[in-house]
Design a protein around this motif. Structure first.
Motif, PDB file in Angstrom:
ATOM      1  N   TYR A 194       2.624   1.161  -3.904  1.00 40.78           N
ATOM      2  CA  TYR A 194       1.233   1.154  -4.986  1.00 40.78           C
ATOM      3  C   TYR A 194       0.891   2.378  -5.638  1.00 40.78           C
ATOM      4  O   TYR A 194       1.176   2.788  -6.663  1.00 40.78           O
ATOM      5  CB  TYR A 194      -0.221   0.466  -4.438  1.00 40.78           C
ATOM      6  CG  TYR A 194      -0.864  -0.044  -6.038  1.00 40.78           C
ATOM      7  CD1 TYR A 194      -0.175  -1.099  -6.395  1.00 40.78           C
ATOM      8  CD2 TYR A 194      -1.546   0.227  -5.774  1.00 40.78           C
ATOM      9  CE1 TYR A 194      -1.001  -1.202  -8.137  1.00 40.78           C
ATOM     10  CE2 TYR A 194      -2.896   0.079  -6.341  1.00 40.78           C
ATOM     11  CZ  TYR A 194      -1.969  -1.151  -8.035  1.00 40.78           C
ATOM     12  OH  TYR A 194      -2.826  -1.508  -9.051  1.00 40.78           O
ATOM     13  N   PRO A 195       0.271   3.360  -4.698  1.00 45.61           N
ATOM     14  CA  PRO A 195       0.926   4.864  -5.331  1.00 45.61           C
ATOM     15  C   PRO A 195       2.193   5.285  -5.409  1.00 45.61           C
ATOM     16  O   PRO A 195       2.323   6.014  -6.507  1.00 45.61           O
ATOM     17  CB  PRO A 195       0.394   6.230  -4.057  1.00 45.61           C
ATOM     18  CG  PRO A 195       0.494   4.901  -2.543  1.00 45.61           C
ATOM     19  CD  PRO A 195       0.479   3.646  -3.479  1.00 45.61           C
ATOM     20  N   ARG A 209       2.311   3.776  -9.058  1.00 47.18           N
ATOM     21  CA  ARG A 209       1.433   5.012  -9.853  1.00 47.18           C
ATOM     22  C   ARG A 209       2.644   6.128 -10.182  1.00 47.18           C
ATOM     23  O   ARG A 209       2.348   6.681 -11.795  1.00 47.18           O
ATOM     24  CB  ARG A 209       0.571   5.444  -9.843  1.00 47.18           C
ATOM     25  CG  ARG A 209      -0.634   4.222 -10.085  1.00 47.18           C
ATOM     26  CD  ARG A 209      -2.193   5.213  -9.036  1.00 47.18           C
ATOM     27  NE  ARG A 209      -2.604   5.675 -10.287  1.00 47.18           N
ATOM     28  CZ  ARG A 209      -3.146   5.312 -11.440  1.00 47.18           C
ATOM     29  NH1 ARG A 209      -3.400   4.425 -10.845  1.00 47.18           N
ATOM     30  NH2 ARG A 209      -3.930   6.531 -12.139  1.00 47.18           N
ATOM     31  N   ASN A 210       2.887   6.321  -9.886  1.00 49.23           N
ATOM     32  CA  ASN A 210       3.871   7.876  -9.427  1.00 49.23           C
ATOM     33  C   ASN A 210       4.543   8.021 -10.858  1.00 49.23           C
ATOM     34  O   ASN A 210       4.844   7.861 -12.118  1.00 49.23           O
ATOM     35  CB  ASN A 210       4.173   8.594  -8.454  1.00 49.23           C
ATOM     36  CG  ASN A 210       3.407   9.840  -8.355  1.00 49.23           C
ATOM     37  OD1 ASN A 210       3.168  10.423  -8.803  1.00 49.23           O
ATOM     38  ND2 ASN A 210       2.962   9.328  -7.227  1.00 49.23           N
ATOM     39  N   ALA A 263      -1.542   4.443   4.265  1.00 42.67           N
ATOM     40  CA  ALA A 263      -0.406   4.753   4.558  1.00 42.67           C
ATOM     41  C   ALA A 263      -0.108   5.504   4.723  1.00 42.67           C
ATOM     42  O   ALA A 263       1.286   5.895   6.272  1.00 42.67           O
ATOM     43  CB  ALA A 263      -0.224   3.978   3.650  1.00 42.67           C
ATOM     44  N   PRO A 268      -6.375   3.078   0.495  1.00 41.51           N
ATOM     45  CA  PRO A 268      -5.287   2.310   1.263  1.00 41.51           C
ATOM     46  C   PRO A 268      -3.808   3.257   1.700  1.00 41.51           C
ATOM     47  O   PRO A 268      -3.477   3.810   2.452  1.00 41.51           O
ATOM     48  CB  PRO A 268      -5.046   1.031   0.368  1.00 41.51           C
ATOM     49  CG  PRO A 268      -6.521   1.205  -0.121  1.00 41.51           C
ATOM     50  CD  PRO A 268      -6.394   2.345  -0.688  1.00 41.51           C
ATOM     51  N   ALA A 269      -3.578   3.670   0.254  1.00 39.00           N
ATOM     52  CA  ALA A 269      -2.776   4.288  -0.102  1.00 39.00           C
ATOM     53  C   ALA A 269      -2.678   5.952   0.681  1.00 39.00           C
ATOM     54  O   ALA A 269      -1.940   6.627   1.475  1.00 39.00           O
ATOM     55  CB  ALA A 269      -2.540   5.527  -1.498  1.00 39.00           C
ATOM     56  N   PHE A 292       0.803  -1.265   0.101  1.00 39.66           N
ATOM     57  CA  PHE A 292      -0.355  -0.193   0.324  1.00 39.66           C
ATOM     58  C   PHE A 292       0.330   1.262  -0.171  1.00 39.66           C
ATOM     59  O   PHE A 292       0.415   2.068  -0.320  1.00 39.66           O
ATOM     60  CB  PHE A 292      -0.588   0.155   1.410  1.00 39.66           C
ATOM     61  CG  PHE A 292      -2.226  -1.172   0.954  1.00 39.66           C
ATOM     62  CD1 PHE A 292      -2.797  -0.632  -0.162  1.00 39.66           C
ATOM     63  CD2 PHE A 292      -1.981  -2.027   1.378  1.00 39.66           C
ATOM     64  CE1 PHE A 292      -4.114  -1.525  -0.607  1.00 39.66           C
ATOM     65  CE2 PHE A 292      -3.280  -2.874   2.194  1.00 39.66           C
ATOM     66  CZ  PHE A 292      -4.841  -2.873   0.820  1.00 39.66           C
ATOM     67  N   TYR A 293       2.222   1.558  -0.263  1.00 39.19           N
ATOM     68  CA  TYR A 293       2.982   2.513  -0.001  1.00 39.19           C
ATOM     69  C   TYR A 293       4.066   1.972  -1.094  1.00 39.19           C
ATOM     70  O   TYR A 293       3.993   2.860  -2.427  1.00 39.19           O
ATOM     71  CB  TYR A 293       3.744   2.409   1.157  1.00 39.19           C
ATOM     72  CG  TYR A 293       4.657   3.361   1.027  1.00 39.19           C
ATOM     73  CD1 TYR A 293       5.028   4.394   0.942  1.00 39.19           C
ATOM     74  CD2 TYR A 293       5.990   2.778   0.859  1.00 39.19           C
ATOM     75  CE1 TYR A 293       6.284   5.019   0.394  1.00 39.19           C
ATOM     76  CE2 TYR A 293       7.306   3.493   0.888  1.00 39.19           C
ATOM     77  CZ  TYR A 293       7.302   5.298   0.410  1.00 39.19           C
ATOM     78  OH  TYR A 293       8.400   6.095   0.146  1.00 39.19           O
TER      79      TYR A 293
END
Lengths: 279, 272
Positions: free
Chosen positions: A11-12, A15-16, B90, B86-87, A8-9
């Motif tokens: 993942y974004p 995305r970036n 976190a 979720p992001a 979950f860290y």
């Protein structure tokens, strides 16, 4: 826990990275198959006769939009800061221009500004002002898109500045009134300085949004006539998608210049803000 | 403030609002104007002899476009929440290394002009064969909303009391379980705000639609309006009728969910 963090860290973050890869692929897509051309695209863009006017229009469009949006937004925020009957309802209605799809606003404005049958020219003619070719004259096209853009931008400025005003304690005004300060003095000596942090954020976000504006200009004038309302955003689009032969490389180059411009301006802005804040 | 100034303020406020909303009124007015009255000088200020031809044209020609827009809007909302909630959690509670940098990157991502993204997507989709297809548009539209959504979720979730989460851990709930059964239900307001904006942005999107979906059969409503303007310059009542219909989500948001809208505008701007 580590797995969770990764999922979950990362993942974004992924995305970036993904986004940045996508930017890269603009160039690799165009230049990857084609022979590597280095900065040729940028050189062509700089040499293009459209470059100077596009830069000027972008600057004028941005500055004029920001000034009028902010001034109107601030005036309205101060106006709405006192409670009166219907004030909350009316303030909510002010959000309408901001919520409407841009294509709706843009097409409505283009009909209102129509030279022959638009309501604006009809109203002007009542005051004996001759018909203005808002969208079809090179002298007025940029003014027209600025008017529409200011209209769309006022609500945002109003809402943010209003919430900033609400944070200023009312006792301050009571004290100032006891000391005999007039409304005008209260505004310039207290409200304006106290509102500075919020104003800074509003202007910065406004700057970033305004530099990106594409829909309104493209729908109303397509950057024309004769490039008279072309900004970097519409120029980039026209290079990439507007012609029969797409020039992705140059379109992307113009777009990347726009990003650089936005980043440079915001960094400059943040720095001057910091300097001012230090005693 | 005495009663008279209050009345004057209401009056002045009504006047300002009327001026501000005039284009909206004009859109409705023109949408009801008959074709042969369209060029009248001066224009008719009220739809004296209203016609519903414009709306009939919308029903006949634009209905599939509206369906596409609805599908894309809902898809974008779902994708945005799945990615951003979720992001945001976190960022707010698990304090990952580089969290500050990540927030900055998210802010910076909002500065990237849509047209640049459109060109990037175009290049990728050309290779993947995703051009002129709705999944591609959903993916592209979600990039408008995700950075904003993560920041809203992070801002909201950082306000959830630490004790509550600790209690859940003590009861033996894992991070995932805590997130699902405690954090998400509490964050209902943030979810509503994010959904509204994600939907509205996807619904209103024109840049991605015009670049990534120019040839497909499933076009969103924004393209429907755009083609109207391009093709038949004369039928302004149909154009404006489509515009009115395309504004419905915005109107619904204003009436039903106004406080979420204001919350969204200010969290996006004020939170640092």
């Amino acid at each position: 826990m580590v797995v969770y963090l990764a999922a979950f860290y990362a993942y974004p973050l992924y995305r970036n990275v993904d986004l940045s890869v996508r930017h890269y692929t603009v160039r690799s897509f165009v230049q990857g198959d084609a022979p590597f051309s280095g900065l040729d695209n940028y050189r062509e863009v700089f040499d293009d006769p459209t470059f100077g006017p596009a830069l000027g229009h972008t600057a004028l469009f941005t500055v004029a939009s920001l000034v009028f949006q902010f001034a109107a937004g601030l005036a309205l925020a101060v106006f709405f800061n006192r409670h009166f009957r219907l004030s909350a309802t009316l303030r909510a209605l002010f959000l309408v221009p901001w919520l409407l799809p841009l294509i709706v606003s843009a097409s409505t404005w283009s009909w209102m500004l129509n030279s022959d049958s638009g309501i604006v020219n009809a109203a002007l003619s009542m005051f004996g002002v001759g018909p203005v070719n808002w969208l079809t004259s090179p002298d007025w096209s940029l003014v027209s898109v600025i008017i529409a853009n200011v209209w769309i931008g006022i609500p945002f400025n109003l809402v943010v500045l209003y919430s900033g005003l609400q944070a200023i304690p009312g006792e301050l005004y009571e004290a100032a009134a006891l000391d005999g300060a007039t409304g005008w003095q209260q505004f310039w000596r207290m409200t304006f300085p106290l509102l500075r942090p919020v104003s800074a954020i509003t202007l910065l976000l406004g700057l970033v949004y305004t530099l990106k504006v594409f829909d309104i200009i493209w729908i109303m004038t397509r950057g024309g006539p004769v490039d008279s309302s072309t900004t970097f955003a519409t120029w980039s689009y026209r290079l990439g998608f507007g012609n029969l032969v797409p020039q992705f490389g140059r379109g992307a180059a113009v777009g990347n210049l726009l990003i650089l411009l936005a980043m440079a301006l915001s960094l400059l802005y943040i720095r001057t803000q910091r300097k001012q804040r230090r005693p | 403030m005495n009663r008279w100034t209050s009345r004057w303020r209401t009056l002045l406020g009504l006047l300002f609002t009327a001026v501000m909303l005039f284009p909206g009124y004009w859109m409705v007015n023109v949408s009801l104007t008959r074709d042969h009255d369209m060029r009248r000088q001066p224009p008719m200020l009220f739809p004296v002899d209203p016609t519903f031809d414009g709306y009939r044209a919308v029903l006949k020609q634009q209905l599939p476009y509206l369906g596409t827009s609805l599908l894309i809007g809902l898809g974008t909302v779902a994708l945005t929440i799945v990615l951003a909630a979720p992001a945001g959690y976190a960022l707010a509670k698990l304090r990952p290394r580089g969290g500050g940098l990540l927030s900055f990157v998210l802010l910076a991502a909002q500065m990237i002009p849509g047209i640049i993204m459109a060109m990037g997507f175009y290049a990728i989709y050309l290779n993947l064969g995703l051009l002129n297809a709705w999944p591609g548009l959903i993916l592209a539209d979600s990039t408008i909303a995700v950075p904003f959504a993560v920041l809203v979720f992070a801002a909201f979730m950082s306000g959830i009391p630490e004790d509550l989460l600790q209690a859940a851990y003590t009861d033996g709930a894992g991070t995932l379980r805590t997130f699902w059964s405690i954090v998400l239900p509490i964050s209902r307001n943030a979810i509503v705000t994010v959904s509204l904006f994600a939907f509205l942005w996807a619904w209103s999107d024109f840049v991605f639609a015009s670049t990534l979906d120019s040839g497909g059969r499933l076009r969103p409503i924004t393209l429907g309006i755009y083609q109207y303007i391009g093709n038949n310059n004369q039928q302004w009542n149909a154009i404006m009728a489509t515009a009115v219909v395309a504004s419905i989500p915005a109107a619904v948001m204003l009436v039903v969910a106004q406080r979420y809208v204001t919350a969204g505008v200010t969290t996006g701007a004020i939170k640092d």
